[in-house]
Motif scaffolding. Structure first.
Motif, PDB file in Angstrom:
ATOM      1  N   ASP A   1       0.830  -1.211   0.000  1.00 36.60           N
ATOM      2  CA  ASP A   1       0.000   0.000   0.000  1.00 36.60           C
ATOM      3  C   ASP A   1       0.863   1.259   0.000  1.00 36.60           C
ATOM      4  O   ASP A   1       0.564   2.248   0.690  1.00 36.60           O
ATOM      5  N   GLY A   2       1.947   1.219  -0.786  1.00 35.11           N
ATOM      6  CA  GLY A   2       2.811   2.379  -0.918  1.00 35.11           C
ATOM      7  C   GLY A   2       3.696   2.654   0.272  1.00 35.11           C
ATOM      8  O   GLY A   2       4.341   3.706   0.349  1.00 35.11           O
ATOM      9  N   ARG A   3       3.766   1.704   1.189  1.00 40.13           N
ATOM     10  CA  ARG A   3       4.565   1.904   2.400  1.00 40.13           C
ATOM     11  C   ARG A   3       5.653   0.840   2.480  1.00 40.13           C
ATOM     12  O   ARG A   3       5.386  -0.347   2.269  1.00 40.13           O
ATOM     13  N   ASP A   4       6.884   1.241   2.760  1.00 40.91           N
ATOM     14  CA  ASP A   4       8.007   0.310   2.847  1.00 40.91           C
ATOM     15  C   ASP A   4       8.152  -0.210   4.274  1.00 40.91           C
ATOM     16  O   ASP A   4       8.122   0.559   5.236  1.00 40.91           O
ATOM     17  N   TYR A   5       8.362  -1.516   4.383  1.00 41.26           N
ATOM     18  CA  TYR A   5       8.552  -2.159   5.678  1.00 41.26           C
ATOM     19  C   TYR A   5       9.926  -2.832   5.711  1.00 41.26           C
ATOM     20  O   TYR A   5      10.530  -3.097   4.674  1.00 41.26           O
ATOM     21  N   GLY A   6      10.381  -3.146   6.898  1.00 39.03           N
ATOM     22  CA  GLY A   6      11.596  -3.942   7.026  1.00 39.03           C
ATOM     23  C   GLY A   6      12.867  -3.193   6.740  1.00 39.03           C
ATOM     24  O   GLY A   6      12.964  -1.975   6.927  1.00 39.03           O
ATOM     25  N   TYR A   7      13.867  -3.950   6.216  1.00 36.59           N
ATOM     26  CA  TYR A   7      15.236  -3.431   6.116  1.00 36.59           C
ATOM     27  C   TYR A   7      15.796  -3.478   4.691  1.00 36.59           C
ATOM     28  O   TYR A   7      16.986  -3.677   4.465  1.00 36.59           O
ATOM     29  N   ASN A   8      14.911  -3.288   3.724  1.00 32.29           N
ATOM     30  CA  ASN A   8      15.298  -3.003   2.335  1.00 32.29           C
ATOM     31  C   ASN A   8      16.091  -4.118   1.663  1.00 32.29           C
ATOM     32  O   ASN A   8      16.952  -3.849   0.818  1.00 32.29           O
ATOM     33  N   TYR A   9      15.837  -5.365   2.035  1.00 30.05           N
ATOM     34  CA  TYR A   9      16.536  -6.469   1.367  1.00 30.05           C
ATOM     35  C   TYR A   9      15.580  -7.642   1.215  1.00 30.05           C
ATOM     36  O   TYR A   9      14.954  -8.074   2.193  1.00 30.05           O
ATOM     37  N   ILE A  10      15.484  -8.160   0.005  1.00 25.91           N
ATOM     38  CA  ILE A  10      14.657  -9.335  -0.285  1.00 25.91           C
ATOM     39  C   ILE A  10      15.593 -10.539  -0.359  1.00 25.91           C
ATOM     40  O   ILE A  10      16.469 -10.605  -1.237  1.00 25.91           O
ATOM     41  N   CYS A  11      15.433 -11.463   0.546  1.00 23.67           N
ATOM     42  CA  CYS A  11      16.365 -12.597   0.605  1.00 23.67           C
ATOM     43  C   CYS A  11      16.195 -13.505  -0.611  1.00 23.67           C
ATOM     44  O   CYS A  11      15.122 -13.606  -1.217  1.00 23.67           O
ATOM     45  N   THR A  12      17.290 -14.182  -0.949  1.00 22.39           N
ATOM     46  CA  THR A  12      17.341 -15.014  -2.147  1.00 22.39           C
ATOM     47  C   THR A  12      16.686 -16.375  -1.906  1.00 22.39           C
ATOM     48  O   THR A  12      16.365 -16.744  -0.766  1.00 22.39           O
ATOM     49  N   ALA A  13      16.527 -17.117  -2.996  1.00 24.52           N
ATOM     50  CA  ALA A  13      15.967 -18.474  -2.885  1.00 24.52           C
ATOM     51  C   ALA A  13      16.873 -19.359  -2.028  1.00 24.52           C
ATOM     52  O   ALA A  13      16.392 -20.183  -1.237  1.00 24.52           O
ATOM     53  N   GLU A  14      18.192 -19.191  -2.171  1.00 28.44           N
ATOM     54  CA  GLU A  14      19.135 -19.969  -1.358  1.00 28.44           C
ATOM     55  C   GLU A  14      18.968 -19.638   0.120  1.00 28.44           C
ATOM     56  O   GLU A  14      18.954 -20.537   0.979  1.00 28.44           O
ATOM     57  N   GLU A  15      18.841 -18.361   0.428  1.00 28.11           N
ATOM     58  CA  GLU A  15      18.673 -17.962   1.826  1.00 28.11           C
ATOM     59  C   GLU A  15      17.342 -18.451   2.384  1.00 28.11           C
ATOM     60  O   GLU A  15      17.241 -18.814   3.560  1.00 28.11           O
ATOM     61  N   ARG A  16      16.339 -18.519   1.548  1.00 27.63           N
ATOM     62  CA  ARG A  16      15.038 -19.016   2.008  1.00 27.63           C
ATOM     63  C   ARG A  16      15.096 -20.509   2.326  1.00 27.63           C
ATOM     64  O   ARG A  16      14.424 -20.970   3.253  1.00 27.63           O
ATOM     65  N   GLN A  17      15.911 -21.238   1.587  1.00 28.10           N
ATOM     66  CA  GLN A  17      16.072 -22.653   1.919  1.00 28.10           C
ATOM     67  C   GLN A  17      16.824 -22.812   3.242  1.00 28.10           C
ATOM     68  O   GLN A  17      16.483 -23.674   4.058  1.00 28.10           O
ATOM     69  N   LEU A  18      17.828 -21.979   3.453  1.00 29.93           N
ATOM     70  CA  LEU A  18      18.521 -21.983   4.744  1.00 29.93           C
ATOM     71  C   LEU A  18      17.539 -21.653   5.877  1.00 29.93           C
ATOM     72  O   LEU A  18      17.596 -22.236   6.963  1.00 29.93           O
ATOM     73  N   MET A  19      16.636 -20.716   5.594  1.00 31.81           N
ATOM     74  CA  MET A  19      15.640 -20.324   6.591  1.00 31.81           C
ATOM     75  C   MET A  19      14.706 -21.482   6.921  1.00 31.81           C
ATOM     76  O   MET A  19      14.385 -21.729   8.098  1.00 31.81           O
ATOM     77  N   ARG A  20      14.281 -22.217   5.917  1.00 30.10           N
ATOM     78  CA  ARG A  20      13.379 -23.352   6.160  1.00 30.10           C
ATOM     79  C   ARG A  20      14.076 -24.445   6.974  1.00 30.10           C
ATOM     80  O   ARG A  20      13.479 -25.047   7.877  1.00 30.10           O
ATOM     81  N   THR A  21      15.333 -24.668   6.670  1.00 31.84           N
ATOM     82  CA  THR A  21      16.098 -25.673   7.433  1.00 31.84           C
ATOM     83  C   THR A  21      16.237 -25.240   8.885  1.00 31.84           C
ATOM     84  O   THR A  21      16.076 -26.050   9.812  1.00 31.84           O
ATOM     85  N   TRP A  22      16.524 -23.965   9.110  1.00 31.73           N
ATOM     86  CA  TRP A  22      16.650 -23.439  10.475  1.00 31.73           C
ATOM     87  C   TRP A  22      15.312 -23.529  11.218  1.00 31.73           C
ATOM     88  O   TRP A  22      15.289 -23.925  12.387  1.00 31.73           O
ATOM     89  N   ALA A  23      14.219 -23.207  10.540  1.00 27.52           N
ATOM     90  CA  ALA A  23      12.900 -23.250  11.178  1.00 27.52           C
ATOM     91  C   ALA A  23      12.570 -24.661  11.677  1.00 27.52           C
ATOM     92  O   ALA A  23      12.025 -24.823  12.771  1.00 27.52           O
ATOM     93  N   VAL A  24      12.908 -25.654  10.882  1.00 31.28           N
ATOM     94  CA  VAL A  24      12.669 -27.036  11.308  1.00 31.28           C
ATOM     95  C   VAL A  24      13.508 -27.360  12.550  1.00 31.28           C
ATOM     96  O   VAL A  24      13.030 -27.989  13.504  1.00 31.28           O
ATOM     97  N   GLU A  25      14.741 -26.900  12.557  1.00 32.01           N
ATOM     98  CA  GLU A  25      15.658 -27.174  13.671  1.00 32.01           C
ATOM     99  C   GLU A  25      15.166 -26.604  14.989  1.00 32.01           C
ATOM    100  O   GLU A  25      15.277 -27.234  16.037  1.00 32.01           O
ATOM    101  N   VAL A  26      14.598 -25.390  14.942  1.00 32.62           N
ATOM    102  CA  VAL A  26      14.192 -24.713  16.177  1.00 32.62           C
ATOM    103  C   VAL A  26      12.686 -24.789  16.433  1.00 32.62           C
ATOM    104  O   VAL A  26      12.177 -24.136  17.343  1.00 32.62           O
ATOM    105  N   HIS A  27      11.972 -25.563  15.627  1.00 29.40           N
ATOM    106  CA  HIS A  27      10.528 -25.755  15.773  1.00 29.40           C
ATOM    107  C   HIS A  27       9.739 -24.471  15.493  1.00 29.40           C
ATOM    108  O   HIS A  27       8.621 -24.293  16.009  1.00 29.40           O
TER     109      HIS A  27
END
Length: 356
Positions: free
Chosen positions: A326-352
Motif C-alpha cells: 500500500d505504498g509503504r516500505d517495511y523492514g530493512y530493504n533487502y529481499i532474501c534469495t531463494a538460497e537464503e530461504r532454503q537456509l531459513m526453512r532448514t533453520w525453522a525445522v531445527e528450532v521448531h
C-alpha cells in the motif's frame, strides 16, 4: 576501548563482602590468588586448610619462620622477663605446631575443602537431582515450542548442572544451587499454567491470532510499541518503529493494528518480531552467544544482519518477494534469495519455528 581485561576474580577476592561460597569457587580455578584468599575475612578454616594442602608454595611460605625482632633497650613486660629473642623463639614454636597440626588435619582429603554450610551435602544433592528430574519432565511437555528454552530458562538451569560438580563446592553453595533449581522449576510450572489461560484470542485480532498460534500461550502481545519500543536511526530519517519484543515476560509489542497497515503488512510485522524471539531461544538452547541463526548471520548470509534475517523469516513464511505494501516500505530493504530461504526453512525445522 582499553586493551586491559577486568579481572573479576581478583576484584572479588579484594572485596571484603565476597561470600565464602564464591571464594571457594575462585580457589578451585585460580591458584595465583591463593595468597590473597588466605587473607580474606570470609576465608573459612576448611578453605584455608584446603589451600595449604594443595598449594605447597603457599604452605612453605606460611611455615617459614619470621626473622627475630631486634631487641630494643628499655622495653619492659615479657621482654624483660624472657628476652625479645625468647619471644621470637616461642612464636616460632607456636607457628610450627599450628602448621604441622593443620597439615595433619587437611591431609585426609586435599581434593576439595571441607564444606561450609548448615545442611547435608548429600541431602542437597538429592534435592537437586529431584528438581532436575521434575524440570526436564516439564520441559519435555513444551520442548516442541519454538520459545521453550526461554520459557524454561534452560541456559541458566544447564549452568547450574555444570557448576554443581565443579570443585571446590561447599555445602552452602550446593544448597544454594538446589534452591535455585527449585525456583526455576516452580517458575516453569507457573508459566505452563499461565499459558493455558492465555491461548484464547481475546482481542479477535489478526496479530494476536498469529502470536497465539506460534507461542501456544507462552508469548503475550501488547499494542504499545509507541511507549515500549525505541526509535531506530536518526529522528528525521522517516523510519518509525512499529514493533519490538521483550523477554520478561515474552511479549511482542506492536503499534495498534490500524497503524500497521493492511492484513499482509500486519502478518509480516508480527512474524518479523516472532522470529527475534525464536533467535533468542535458539541461542539459549545452544548455551552460547550464537545459536544456529547467529552462525548463519556471522557467515554473511542475510547481509550479516539479524534484522534482515527476521525479514527473511517473514517473507519465506508468507512466500512474498516484496517489502512494500500500500505504498509503504517495511523492514530493512533487502529481499532474501531463494538460497537464503532454503537456509531459513532448514533453520525453522531445527528450532521448531512455524513454517508452512
Amino acid at each position: 576501548m582499553s586493551g586491559h581485561m577486568h579481572d573479576t576474580d581478583l576484584a572479588a577476592v579484594q572485596n571484603p563482602a565476597t561470600p565464602p561460597a564464591l571464594l571457594a569457587e575462585i580457589a578451585a580455578r585460580r591458584g595465583d590468588l591463593h595468597s590473597l584468599l588466605l587473607h580474606h575475612p570470609a576465608c573459612y578454616p576448611q578453605l584455608r586448610e584446603w589451600i595449604l594442602a594443595v598449594n605447597p608454595a603457599i604452605r612453605a611460605t606460611m611455615a617459614a619462620p619470621a626473622p627475630a625482632p631486634v631487641p630494643r633497650r628499655g622495653r619492659g613486660g615479657l621482654c624483660a622477663l624472657l628476652g625479645c629473642g625468647g619471644i621470637a623463639l616461642l612464636g616460632f614454636a607456636l607457628v610450627v605446631v599450628l602448621v604441622v597440626a593443620g597439615l595433619f588435619a587437611s591431609s585426609s582429603s586435599p581434593e576439595q575443602p571441607e564444606a561450609q554450610g548448615t545442611g547435608s551435602r548429600s541431602e542437597s544433592l538429592a534435592a537437586f537431582d529431584a528438581e532436575r528430574s521434575r524440570f526436564y519432565e516439564l520441559y519435555a511437555q513444551i520442548e516442541a515450542n519454538p520459545v521453550a528454552p526461554l520459557v524454561a530458562d534452560l541456559m541458566t538451569f544447564r549452568r547450574l548442572e555444570a557448576s554443581i560438580s565443579q570443585p571446590p563446592v561447599t555445602d552452602a553453595s550446593v544448597a544454594d544451587r538446589a534452591s535455585e533449581a527449585k525456583a526455576i522449576r516452580q517458575s516453569l510450572e507457573q508459566r505452563i499454567a499461565d499459558a493455558a489461560a492465555r491461548r484464547a484470542n481475546v482481542s479477535g485480532s489478526v496479530s494476536e491470532a498469529i502470536v497465539d498460534e506460534a507461542g501456544q500461550g507462552f508469548i503475550d502481545i501488547a499494542w504499545n510499541a509507541d511507549t515500549e519500543c525505541g526509535t531506530p536511526g536518526e529522528p528525521d530519517d522517516g523510519r518509525v518503529t512499529i514493533g519490538c519484543i521483550s523477554e520478561e515476560t515474552l511479549t511482542v509489542h506492536l503499534l495498534p493494528e490500524d497503524q500497521l497497515g493492511g492484513d499482509t503488512a500486519i502478518r509480516l510485522v508480527v512474524l518479523h518480531e516472532l522470529s527475534h524471539l525464536y533467535m533468542r531461544a535458539d541461542s539459549d538452547a545452544n548455551g552460547a552467544e550464537l545459536g544456529s541463526s547467529g552462525v548463519l548471520v556471522e557467515q554473511g548470509h542475510f547481509q550479516g544482519n539479524s534484522e534482515v534475517f527476521a525479514d527473511c523469516y517473514a517473507l519465506t513464511y508468507l512466500d512474498l518477494w516484496t517489502l512494500t505494501f500500500d505504498g509503504r516500505d517495511y523492514g530493512y530493504n533487502y529481499i532474501c534469495t531463494a538460497e537464503e530461504r532454503q537456509l531459513m526453512r532448514t533453520w525453522a525445522v531445527e528450532v521448531h519455528a512455524p513454517m508452512p
